[in-house]
Motif scaffolding. Structure first.
Motif, mmCIF file in Angstrom:
data_model
loop_
_atom_site.group_PDB
_atom_site.id
_atom_site.type_symbol
_atom_site.label_atom_id
_atom_site.label_comp_id
_atom_site.label_asym_id
_atom_site.label_seq_id
_atom_site.Cartn_x
_atom_site.Cartn_y
_atom_site.Cartn_z
ATOM 1 N N LYS A 1 36.328 72.928 45.814
ATOM 2 C CA LYS A 1 35.248 72.515 44.934
ATOM 3 C C LYS A 1 35.453 73.094 43.545
ATOM 4 O O LYS A 1 35.251 72.419 42.545
ATOM 5 N N PRO B 1 25.623 66.003 49.760
ATOM 6 C CA PRO B 1 26.858 66.722 49.452
ATOM 7 C C PRO B 1 27.972 66.106 50.304
ATOM 8 O O PRO B 1 27.777 65.835 51.489
ATOM 9 N N THR B 2 29.105 65.864 49.687
ATOM 10 C CA THR B 2 30.150 65.091 50.354
ATOM 11 C C THR B 2 31.504 65.757 50.199
ATOM 12 O O THR B 2 31.838 66.269 49.138
ATOM 13 N N VAL C 1 25.104 66.099 42.402
ATOM 14 C CA VAL C 1 25.390 66.101 43.835
ATOM 15 C C VAL C 1 26.806 66.644 44.029
ATOM 16 O O VAL C 1 27.734 66.278 43.304
ATOM 17 N N GLU C 2 26.962 67.502 45.026
ATOM 18 C CA GLU C 2 28.263 68.120 45.283
ATOM 19 C C GLU C 2 29.245 67.123 45.882
ATOM 20 O O GLU C 2 28.934 66.416 46.846
#
Length: 104
Positions: free
Chosen positions: A101, A30-31, A61-62
């Motif tokens: 997000k 996660p980035t 993937v976040e």
């Protein structure tokens, strides 16, 4: 993982930025990407961010691109189809990573 971009993020730095993003994606980490330190940017930065966002989504993937872009780059972000990177007037630009997000 957090990637803090700074300085010139133009085509000259595109390979380095791409490598950072690909490394995070390959590690399935996660980035978060911060743009707060970017002094100059061109279309290549925004194209990389758009492509990275799609790549992360495709792999599940976040990726959170924080809405902390310097004000002088806001028009470029909006023009390239990434208006969610720009803080909203009235202090709403200090959103939490979860809110960022949701906008990405």
């Amino acid at each position: 993982m957090r990637i803090d971009l700074d300085g010139d993020c133009t085509v000259a730095a595109a390979r380095t930025i791409k490598d950072l993003l690909q490394s995070a994606l390959a590690g399935r980490e996660p980035t978060q990407v911060s743009l707060a330190g970017v002094t100059r940017a061109d279309l290549s930065l925004f194209e990389l961010l758009r492509a990275a966002r799609q790549g992360f989504v495709n792999r599940g993937v976040e990726l959170v691109i924080l809405p902390d872009i310097p004000e002088h780059l806001g028009a470029a972000a909006q023009w390239t189809g990434l208006p969610e990177l720009c803080p909203h007037p009235g202090g709403a630009g200090h959103r939490t990573p979860d809110a960022a997000k949701d906008a990405s």
